[in-house]
Motif scaffolding. Structure first.
Motif, PDB file in Angstrom:
ATOM      1  N   GLN B   3       0.807  -1.216   0.000  1.00  0.00           N
ATOM      2  CA  GLN B   3       0.000   0.000   0.000  1.00  0.00           C
ATOM      3  C   GLN B   3       0.843   1.271   0.000  1.00  0.00           C
ATOM      4  OE1 GLN B   3      -2.708   0.253   3.278  1.00  0.00           O
ATOM      5  NE2 GLN B   3      -4.243   1.375   2.105  1.00  0.00           N
ATOM      6  N   SER B   4       2.011   1.243   0.613  1.00  0.00           N
ATOM      7  CA  SER B   4       2.785   2.463   0.776  1.00  0.00           C
ATOM      8  C   SER B   4       3.405   2.946  -0.534  1.00  0.00           C
ATOM      9  CB  SER B   4       3.885   2.260   1.819  1.00  0.00           C
ATOM     10  OG  SER B   4       4.793   1.293   1.357  1.00  0.00           O
ATOM     11  N   THR B   5       3.463   2.095  -1.537  1.00  0.00           N
ATOM     12  CA  THR B   5       4.085   2.524  -2.791  1.00  0.00           C
ATOM     13  C   THR B   5       3.061   2.783  -3.885  1.00  0.00           C
ATOM     14  OG1 THR B   5       4.377   0.268  -3.548  1.00  0.00           O
ATOM     15  CG2 THR B   5       6.190   1.242  -2.285  1.00  0.00           C
ATOM     16  N   HIS B  24      -0.558   4.869 -10.825  1.00  0.00           N
ATOM     17  CA  HIS B  24      -0.856   4.565  -9.423  1.00  0.00           C
ATOM     18  C   HIS B  24       0.408   4.386  -8.594  1.00  0.00           C
ATOM     19  CE1 HIS B  24      -5.007   4.438 -10.537  1.00  0.00           C
ATOM     20  NE2 HIS B  24      -4.769   3.519 -11.442  1.00  0.00           N
ATOM     21  N   ASP B  25       1.500   4.920  -9.081  1.00  0.00           N
ATOM     22  CA  ASP B  25       2.786   4.788  -8.400  1.00  0.00           C
ATOM     23  C   ASP B  25       2.986   5.993  -7.469  1.00  0.00           C
ATOM     24  OD1 ASP B  25       5.422   4.302  -7.718  1.00  0.00           O
ATOM     25  OD2 ASP B  25       6.178   5.267  -9.545  1.00  0.00           O
ATOM     26  N   ALA B  27       5.569   7.004  -5.918  1.00  0.00           N
ATOM     27  CA  ALA B  27       6.810   7.754  -6.171  1.00  0.00           C
ATOM     28  C   ALA B  27       6.592   8.786  -7.283  1.00  0.00           C
ATOM     29  CB  ALA B  27       7.943   6.791  -6.532  1.00  0.00           C
ATOM     30  N   THR B  28       5.789   8.436  -8.278  1.00  0.00           N
ATOM     31  CA  THR B  28       5.480   9.387  -9.356  1.00  0.00           C
ATOM     32  C   THR B  28       4.678  10.554  -8.805  1.00  0.00           C
ATOM     33  OG1 THR B  28       5.467   7.580 -10.955  1.00  0.00           O
ATOM     34  CG2 THR B  28       4.399   9.633 -11.635  1.00  0.00           C
ATOM     35  N   LEU B  29       3.690  10.252  -7.982  1.00  0.00           N
ATOM     36  CA  LEU B  29       2.903  11.304  -7.315  1.00  0.00           C
ATOM     37  C   LEU B  29       3.833  12.260  -6.559  1.00  0.00           C
ATOM     38  CD1 LEU B  29       0.397  12.590  -5.864  1.00  0.00           C
ATOM     39  CD2 LEU B  29       0.440  10.655  -4.305  1.00  0.00           C
ATOM     40  N   HIS B  30       4.737  11.699  -5.774  1.00  0.00           N
ATOM     41  CA  HIS B  30       5.636  12.547  -4.978  1.00  0.00           C
ATOM     42  C   HIS B  30       6.546  13.383  -5.872  1.00  0.00           C
ATOM     43  CE1 HIS B  30       5.311   9.935  -1.051  1.00  0.00           C
ATOM     44  NE2 HIS B  30       4.175  10.495  -1.416  1.00  0.00           N
ATOM     45  N   ARG B  31       7.049  12.794  -6.950  1.00  0.00           N
ATOM     46  CA  ARG B  31       7.949  13.536  -7.850  1.00  0.00           C
ATOM     47  C   ARG B  31       7.239  14.733  -8.479  1.00  0.00           C
ATOM     48  NH1 ARG B  31      10.269   8.591  -9.347  1.00  0.00           N
ATOM     49  NH2 ARG B  31       8.812   8.372 -11.079  1.00  0.00           N
ATOM     50  N   ILE B  32       5.985  14.551  -8.879  1.00  0.00           N
ATOM     51  CA  ILE B  32       5.245  15.660  -9.507  1.00  0.00           C
ATOM     52  C   ILE B  32       4.996  16.766  -8.477  1.00  0.00           C
ATOM     53  CG2 ILE B  32       3.073  16.327 -10.622  1.00  0.00           C
ATOM     54  CD1 ILE B  32       2.979  13.394 -11.727  1.00  0.00           C
ATOM     55  N   VAL B  33       4.562  16.383  -7.277  1.00  0.00           N
ATOM     56  CA  VAL B  33       4.308  17.383  -6.226  1.00  0.00           C
ATOM     57  C   VAL B  33       5.603  18.129  -5.894  1.00  0.00           C
ATOM     58  CG1 VAL B  33       3.603  17.682  -3.815  1.00  0.00           C
ATOM     59  CG2 VAL B  33       2.350  16.095  -5.289  1.00  0.00           C
ATOM     60  N   MET B 104      -1.497  17.011 -25.591  1.00  0.00           N
ATOM     61  CA  MET B 104      -0.351  17.560 -24.872  1.00  0.00           C
ATOM     62  C   MET B 104       0.270  16.463 -24.027  1.00  0.00           C
ATOM     63  SD  MET B 104      -1.608  21.393 -23.766  1.00  0.00           S
ATOM     64  CE  MET B 104      -2.238  22.534 -25.033  1.00  0.00           C
ATOM     65  N   ASN B 105       1.574  16.563 -23.806  1.00  0.00           N
ATOM     66  CA  ASN B 105       2.240  15.719 -22.826  1.00  0.00           C
ATOM     67  C   ASN B 105       2.309  16.488 -21.509  1.00  0.00           C
ATOM     68  OD1 ASN B 105       2.625  13.455 -24.398  1.00  0.00           O
ATOM     69  ND2 ASN B 105       4.629  14.121 -25.160  1.00  0.00           N
ATOM     70  N   TYR B 106       1.951  15.838 -20.429  1.00  0.00           N
ATOM     71  CA  TYR B 106       1.888  16.521 -19.137  1.00  0.00           C
ATOM     72  C   TYR B 106       1.935  15.489 -18.023  1.00  0.00           C
ATOM     73  CZ  TYR B 106      -2.854  14.795 -19.328  1.00  0.00           C
ATOM     74  OH  TYR B 106      -3.938  13.950 -19.438  1.00  0.00           O
ATOM     75  N   ARG B 107       2.175  15.993 -16.839  1.00  0.00           N
ATOM     76  CA  ARG B 107       2.062  15.190 -15.613  1.00  0.00           C
ATOM     77  C   ARG B 107       1.197  16.005 -14.657  1.00  0.00           C
ATOM     78  NH1 ARG B 107       7.886  15.551 -14.243  1.00  0.00           N
ATOM     79  NH2 ARG B 107       7.736  17.212 -15.789  1.00  0.00           N
ATOM     80  N   SER B 108       0.086  15.446 -14.234  1.00  0.00           N
ATOM     81  CA  SER B 108      -0.813  16.205 -13.366  1.00  0.00           C
ATOM     82  C   SER B 108      -1.170  15.407 -12.121  1.00  0.00           C
ATOM     83  CB  SER B 108      -2.089  16.602 -14.112  1.00  0.00           C
ATOM     84  OG  SER B 108      -2.878  15.454 -14.368  1.00  0.00           O
ATOM     85  N   VAL B 109      -1.456  16.138 -11.065  1.00  0.00           N
ATOM     86  CA  VAL B 109      -1.929  15.545  -9.801  1.00  0.00           C
ATOM     87  C   VAL B 109      -3.181  16.299  -9.383  1.00  0.00           C
ATOM     88  CG1 VAL B 109      -1.445  15.366  -7.319  1.00  0.00           C
ATOM     89  CG2 VAL B 109       0.323  14.739  -8.992  1.00  0.00           C
ATOM     90  N   VAL B 110      -4.202  15.558  -8.984  1.00  0.00           N
ATOM     91  CA  VAL B 110      -5.409  16.131  -8.392  1.00  0.00           C
ATOM     92  C   VAL B 110      -5.622  15.433  -7.041  1.00  0.00           C
ATOM     93  CG1 VAL B 110      -7.914  16.377  -8.604  1.00  0.00           C
ATOM     94  CG2 VAL B 110      -6.451  16.688 -10.621  1.00  0.00           C
ATOM     95  N   VAL B 111      -5.737  16.220  -5.990  1.00  0.00           N
ATOM     96  CA  VAL B 111      -5.868  15.680  -4.631  1.00  0.00           C
ATOM     97  C   VAL B 111      -7.213  16.121  -4.046  1.00  0.00           C
ATOM     98  CG1 VAL B 111      -4.871  15.661  -2.297  1.00  0.00           C
ATOM     99  CG2 VAL B 111      -3.367  15.894  -4.304  1.00  0.00           C
TER     100      VAL B 111
END
Lengths: 218, 218
Positions: B3-5, B24-25, B27-33, B104-111
């Motif tokens: 669960q932690s990853t 759903h990774d 580490a990817t979430l953390h890198r974008i933030v 477009m190529n992008y990396r997005s996070v919605v929380v």
């Protein structure tokens, strides 16, 4: 200045935090909207407040978006949900001598209002042509235009930029007088959106490379 | 993966448009933030939905913001308003042979979630130190630390990153088979956030220039 060149703040768009950064020049508003490719749209739906990134473009005093007819955001906005749209261009980190005087240089726009969906296919096509012109000027004459099926499956919505708050921070660090003598480096670490070398698809064959591609990279 | 990853989608964070781009990774979430300096926070207050840009940082699995105690957003979020936060890193324009296949190529996070204000001054200071570390590693040992008055006037809030949607688009154009032979240039026009030459304040005198300044520009 007459009304067409200024942004008159409403209660919602009166900037209360750092009001000295408020900008009421409509040309500045338009430049920020044009330079940003992506905005973030807040709206309420299904008892929740959402914030969704999406590409946008501008024609005149309207901001446009597009999307699949079936998307939750498109459905909520087409039904008239009140929206708030924010976009930010980050220009630098401002390092002051005291921790609390650090800041950022940026240009931001926040728009309040409600979207309206374009109904006629011709209006949708004209709006999407303007989007293509933003992406690459002249490309609308090169790419294969949308066909009836594609246009019918796509919603195009617009919102007036009349109720907008524009904030511009572009300054060197501002420290309190008692901090100015501290032996701490102060200044700005500038950021800017750069253009890297284009990456061609493998399907180009002997197709001529357009000027907006050869001229892309910084 | 345990669960932690990973990021387990809820009903609000299940990506329905282009679900193949969902990531759903954790580490990817953390890198974008971590890479994004600014997020856009949607919340309801005074019968309106708002969307306000603000700087953010991360410690562990929390996103942090700060602001003046008196700001409308800080007051609404401190009172427990449901929030939705979006940030987008734009990586390129994707030019396809047909107009409707452009993307477009992008990396997005919605929380999604609710913020909680930090209460203890020591917790606020530790969180603001982490913010300074994001801006410039080591600078928290150089700049004059916040004093009691500054810390008391400032709110620091955090929100869990547990309910987050991560979307990553990083691809060459994808055209329909019948469009592949068209004589239209296709490919990616890459964008990246660049670092320009630092601009020193006039108050630096003979202060040593830190490594994060000399090493800033690309």
């Amino acid at each position: 200045m007459n009304q067409s060149t200024t942004v008159s703040p409403t209660d919602r768009t009166t900037i209360r935090r750092l009001p000295e950064l408020a900008n009421h020049d409509r040309a500045t508003l338009h430049r920020i909207v044009d330079e940003a490719y992506v905005c973030h749209i807040a709206f309420g739906a299904d008892d929740d407040t959402h914030c969704i990134p999406t590409a946008h473009w501008r024609s005149g005093d309207y901001l446009y978006i597009h999307g699949s007819n079936g998307s939750r955001m498109i459905k909520a906005l087409s039904a008239g949900a009140q929206a708030c749209i924010a976009m930010t261009l980050l220009d630098g980190l401002v390092l002051a001598k005291s921790a609390f005087s650090h800041s950022m240089n940026y240009r931001s726009v926040v728009v309040y209002g409600r979207f309206e969906p374009l109904q006629a296919s011709a209006d949708k096509l004209a709006a999407l042509d303007a989007f293509m012109d933003k992406i690459a000027r002249g490309r609308k004459h090169e790419a294969r235009p949308g066909n009836g099926k594609e246009i019918n499956a796509t919603s195009v919505l617009r919102i007036s930029l009349a109720e907008a708050a524009v904030k511009v921070s572009a300054s060197l660090p501002s420290d309190k007088p008692e901090d100015l003598e501290l032996a701490v480096w102060a200044g700005v670490l500038p950021l800017r959106m750069a253009h890297a070398m284009p990456i061609p698809a493998e399907t180009n064959g002997s197709v001529a490379v357009p000027d907006y591609v050869t001229g892309w990279a910084d």
